[in-house]
Design a protein around this motif. Structure first.
Motif, PDB file in Angstrom:
ATOM      1  N   MET A 114     -12.302   6.554 -10.518  1.00 14.70           N
ATOM      2  CA  MET A 114     -11.748   5.349  -9.891  1.00 14.70           C
ATOM      3  C   MET A 114     -10.258   5.207 -10.213  1.00 14.70           C
ATOM      4  N   GLN A 115      -9.910   5.521 -11.450  1.00  6.81           N
ATOM      5  CA  GLN A 115      -8.499   5.439 -11.855  1.00  6.81           C
ATOM      6  C   GLN A 115      -7.624   6.330 -10.965  1.00  6.81           C
ATOM      7  N   ALA A 116      -8.124   7.519 -10.643  1.00  9.75           N
ATOM      8  CA  ALA A 116      -7.356   8.443  -9.804  1.00  9.75           C
ATOM      9  C   ALA A 116      -7.130   7.865  -8.404  1.00  9.75           C
ATOM     10  N   PHE A 117      -8.167   7.213  -7.857  1.00  9.73           N
ATOM     11  CA  PHE A 117      -8.017   6.599  -6.526  1.00  9.73           C
ATOM     12  C   PHE A 117      -7.037   5.422  -6.575  1.00  9.73           C
ATOM     13  N   ILE A 118      -7.139   4.625  -7.647  1.00  3.70           N
ATOM     14  CA  ILE A 118      -6.246   3.462  -7.777  1.00  3.70           C
ATOM     15  C   ILE A 118      -4.800   3.929  -7.960  1.00  3.70           C
ATOM     16  N   LYS A 119      -4.642   5.038  -8.638  1.00  4.78           N
ATOM     17  CA  LYS A 119      -3.289   5.593  -8.827  1.00  4.78           C
ATOM     18  C   LYS A 119      -2.637   5.869  -7.466  1.00  4.78           C
ATOM     19  N   ALA A 120      -3.456   6.320  -6.530  1.00  6.88           N
ATOM     20  CA  ALA A 120      -2.935   6.583  -5.177  1.00  6.88           C
ATOM     21  C   ALA A 120      -2.452   5.279  -4.519  1.00  6.88           C
ATOM     22  N   TYR A 121      -3.132   4.148  -4.794  1.00  4.41           N
ATOM     23  CA  TYR A 121      -2.669   2.846  -4.281  1.00  4.41           C
ATOM     24  C   TYR A 121      -1.277   2.542  -4.830  1.00  4.41           C
ATOM     25  N   LEU A 122      -1.151   2.799  -6.144  1.00  3.80           N
ATOM     26  CA  LEU A 122       0.073   2.419  -6.847  1.00  3.80           C
ATOM     27  C   LEU A 122       1.235   3.290  -6.381  1.00  3.80           C
ATOM     28  N   GLU A 123       0.941   4.561  -6.164  1.00  2.26           N
ATOM     29  CA  GLU A 123       1.989   5.469  -5.664  1.00  2.26           C
ATOM     30  C   GLU A 123       2.437   5.062  -4.267  1.00  2.26           C
ATOM     31  N   ASP A 124       1.498   4.510  -3.496  1.00  2.00           N
ATOM     32  CA  ASP A 124       1.804   4.072  -2.128  1.00  2.00           C
ATOM     33  C   ASP A 124       2.383   2.658  -2.079  1.00  2.00           C
ATOM     34  N   ASP A 125       2.513   2.017  -3.246  1.00  2.00           N
ATOM     35  CA  ASP A 125       3.091   0.672  -3.318  1.00  2.00           C
ATOM     36  C   ASP A 125       2.261  -0.337  -2.511  1.00  2.00           C
ATOM     37  N   LEU A 126       0.940  -0.353  -2.746  1.00  2.00           N
ATOM     38  CA  LEU A 126       0.049  -1.161  -1.910  1.00  2.00           C
ATOM     39  C   LEU A 126      -0.395  -2.482  -2.522  1.00  2.00           C
ATOM     40  N   VAL A 127      -0.337  -2.612  -3.861  1.00  2.00           N
ATOM     41  CA  VAL A 127      -0.972  -3.794  -4.461  1.00  2.00           C
ATOM     42  C   VAL A 127      -0.126  -4.536  -5.495  1.00  2.00           C
ATOM     43  N   ASN A 128      -0.418  -5.831  -5.600  1.00  2.00           N
ATOM     44  CA  ASN A 128       0.134  -6.673  -6.669  1.00  2.00           C
ATOM     45  C   ASN A 128      -0.941  -7.070  -7.671  1.00  2.00           C
ATOM     46  N   ILE A 129      -2.202  -7.086  -7.201  1.00  2.00           N
ATOM     47  CA  ILE A 129      -3.339  -7.428  -8.059  1.00  2.00           C
ATOM     48  C   ILE A 129      -4.417  -6.377  -7.830  1.00  2.00           C
ATOM     49  N   ILE A 130      -4.943  -5.823  -8.910  1.00  2.00           N
ATOM     50  CA  ILE A 130      -5.949  -4.765  -8.771  1.00  2.00           C
ATOM     51  C   ILE A 130      -7.085  -4.977  -9.767  1.00  2.00           C
ATOM     52  N   GLY A 131      -8.317  -4.749  -9.316  1.00  4.13           N
ATOM     53  CA  GLY A 131      -9.475  -4.910 -10.201  1.00  4.13           C
ATOM     54  C   GLY A 131     -10.658  -4.141  -9.656  1.00  4.13           C
ATOM     55  N   GLY A 132     -11.863  -4.537 -10.051  1.00  2.91           N
ATOM     56  CA  GLY A 132     -13.058  -3.817  -9.615  1.00  2.91           C
ATOM     57  C   GLY A 132     -14.140  -4.762  -9.144  1.00  2.91           C
ATOM     58  N   CYS A 133     -14.991  -4.268  -8.222  1.00  2.00           N
ATOM     59  CA  CYS A 133     -16.119  -5.069  -7.739  1.00  2.00           C
ATOM     60  C   CYS A 133     -17.408  -4.383  -8.198  1.00  2.00           C
ATOM     61  N   CYS A 134     -18.423  -4.313  -7.351  1.00  2.00           N
ATOM     62  CA  CYS A 134     -19.745  -3.819  -7.750  1.00  2.00           C
ATOM     63  C   CYS A 134     -19.682  -2.476  -8.478  1.00  2.00           C
ATOM     64  N   GLY A 135     -20.441  -2.400  -9.568  1.00  2.00           N
ATOM     65  CA  GLY A 135     -20.543  -1.134 -10.294  1.00  2.00           C
ATOM     66  C   GLY A 135     -19.459  -0.907 -11.328  1.00  2.00           C
ATOM     67  N   THR A 136     -18.457  -1.774 -11.366  1.00  2.00           N
ATOM     68  CA  THR A 136     -17.375  -1.574 -12.345  1.00  2.00           C
ATOM     69  C   THR A 136     -17.679  -2.319 -13.643  1.00  2.00           C
ATOM     70  N   ASN A 137     -17.174  -1.784 -14.733  1.00  2.00           N
ATOM     71  CA  ASN A 137     -17.379  -2.396 -16.043  1.00  2.00           C
ATOM     72  C   ASN A 137     -16.050  -2.381 -16.815  1.00  2.00           C
ATOM     73  N   PRO A 138     -16.029  -2.871 -18.055  1.00  2.00           N
ATOM     74  CA  PRO A 138     -14.748  -2.932 -18.778  1.00  2.00           C
ATOM     75  C   PRO A 138     -14.037  -1.575 -18.913  1.00  2.00           C
ATOM     76  N   GLU A 139     -14.784  -0.498 -18.955  1.00  2.00           N
ATOM     77  CA  GLU A 139     -14.139   0.823 -19.067  1.00  2.00           C
ATOM     78  C   GLU A 139     -13.366   1.162 -17.787  1.00  2.00           C
ATOM     79  N   HIS A 140     -13.937   0.809 -16.630  1.00  2.00           N
ATOM     80  CA  HIS A 140     -13.194   0.978 -15.361  1.00  2.00           C
ATOM     81  C   HIS A 140     -11.898   0.168 -15.413  1.00  2.00           C
ATOM     82  N   ILE A 141     -12.034  -1.075 -15.869  1.00  2.00           N
ATOM     83  CA  ILE A 141     -10.867  -1.972 -15.885  1.00  2.00           C
ATOM     84  C   ILE A 141      -9.830  -1.478 -16.900  1.00  2.00           C
ATOM     85  N   ARG A 142     -10.292  -0.949 -18.017  1.00  2.00           N
ATOM     86  CA  ARG A 142      -9.354  -0.442 -19.024  1.00  2.00           C
ATOM     87  C   ARG A 142      -8.487   0.674 -18.438  1.00  2.00           C
TER      88      ARG A 142
END
Length: 337
Positions: free
Chosen positions: A287-315
């Motif tokens: 998931m971190q690798a996919f989110i990194k692609a968001y950040l490289e594309d300058d897509l978000v100001n707020i980022i988090g997780g929905c179903c299936g995510t836990n504190p390790e995903h968020i970390r």
């Protein structure tokens, strides 16, 4: 006291992960859901996660703390189904104010503890306002396309009660999320506006829609752009998407949204798509690798997780988000605050 408007200027803010995924780990029984107070209640209560804010408050508190420890700036209250409409399934409509108030209070206490420990990183609480289990735009009966299970006004009244209780409980912002029917969301926004006017307050609002499948539309049939137009008449903190898709599948829609709006943008995708057993398999690293692609594309100001995510995903999301600047936004947003 720093406001979320100030903090979102400085960095990408991290939203928490799934509440339900964490609660599943507790394996709460029917007795646990009931607690002492509802031990003789006439209907089964297992599965009513919002009720746990009253019957198992410590568990809710611990989950919020785990997400803050993992690097979240914002946690969501345990109120996804906190309306009379959703609580009618359990005949607990009378409990709605208390449920929302207590959930907000618990989350706020944890947020204040973390802010006191780390004043340079203030923590915030978002009042979670779910879509309810009814839709105002679509008929639930295939043979009666004109039929509606709920009216706009019924939704507005229900949402207003939820919003008042969340604000009384101390939330810093409101999150109208997992929107599959924009008419429901408009009822929520209308209710929020009413409360703001009656109380002469201004509370930041996040709006998060749900793209339900590869057609790139919400359940009620709107494209990204149509959804955006439908809700942009209200001054918002952010607009974004959550749920239904994993981070990878969500990216193209987020890209379209990000290009079209002057609001800040948010995303909290699922940990991939559910497998045959309804579980989510995407690891925190994937998931971190996919989110990194968001950040490289300058897509978000707020980022988090929905179903299936836990504190390790968020970390791991927080770790990568800290190395990027927030999505550049036009002067329109900063001028409004």
């Amino acid at each position: 006291m720093a406001t979320i408007w100030q903090e979102i200027e400085k960095r990408i803010l991290v939203l928490d992960g799934a509440m339900g995924t964490m609660l599943q780990q507790y394996k709460f029984t029917e007795e646990d859901f009931r607690g002492e107070r509802f031990k003789d209640f006439h209907l089964p209560l297992q599965g009513n996660n919002d009720l746990l804010s009253i019957t198992q408050p410590q568990a809710i508190k611990d989950i919020h703390a785990k997400y803050f420890e993992a690097g979240a700036d914002i946690v969501e209250t345990n109120t996804f189904s906190g309306t009379t409409i959703a609580m009618a399934d359990y005949e607990l409509e009378d409990l709605v104010y208390e449920l929302n108030y207590q959930s907000a209070k618990i989350a706020k206490e944890v947020a204040q503890e973390f802010t006191a420990k780390e004043p340079h990183k203030p923590r915030f609480v978002a009042g979670s306002i779910g879509p309810t289990n009814r839709t105002a735009s679509l008929s639930p009966d295939v043979n009666r396309p004109e039929y509606r299970a709920i009216t706009f006004d019924e939704l507005r009244i229900a949402y207003k009660q939820q919003v008042e209780a969340l604000i009384d409980g101390g939330v810093d912002l409101l999150l109208v999320e997992t929107i599959f029917d924009t008419l429901n969301a408009k009822a929520a926004l209308f209710a929020i506006d009413e409360v703001k006017e009656e109380r002469a307050i201004d509370i930041p609002i996040m709006v998060s829609g749900t793209i339900t499948d590869a057609s790139g539309r919400t359940l009620s049939g709107q494209t990204v752009e149509a959804f955006l137009v439908s809700i942009s008449h209200i001054p918002l903190l952010s607009v974004g998407f959550n749920c239904a898709l994993g981070a990878d599948q969500l990216q193209p829609y987020l890209k379209r949204l990000s290009k079209e709006t002057n609001f800040y943008t948010s995303a909290h995708p699922n940990a991939g798509l559910p497998n045959a057993f309804g579980d989510y398999d995407e690891t925190p690293e994937e998931m971190q690798a996919f989110i990194k692609a968001y950040l490289e594309d300058d897509l978000v100001n707020i980022i988090g997780g929905c179903c299936g995510t836990n504190p390790e995903h968020i970390r791991l999301i927080a770790e990568v988000a800290a190395t990027y600047k927030p999505r550049g936004h036009s002067e329109l947003v900063s001028e409004s605050h």
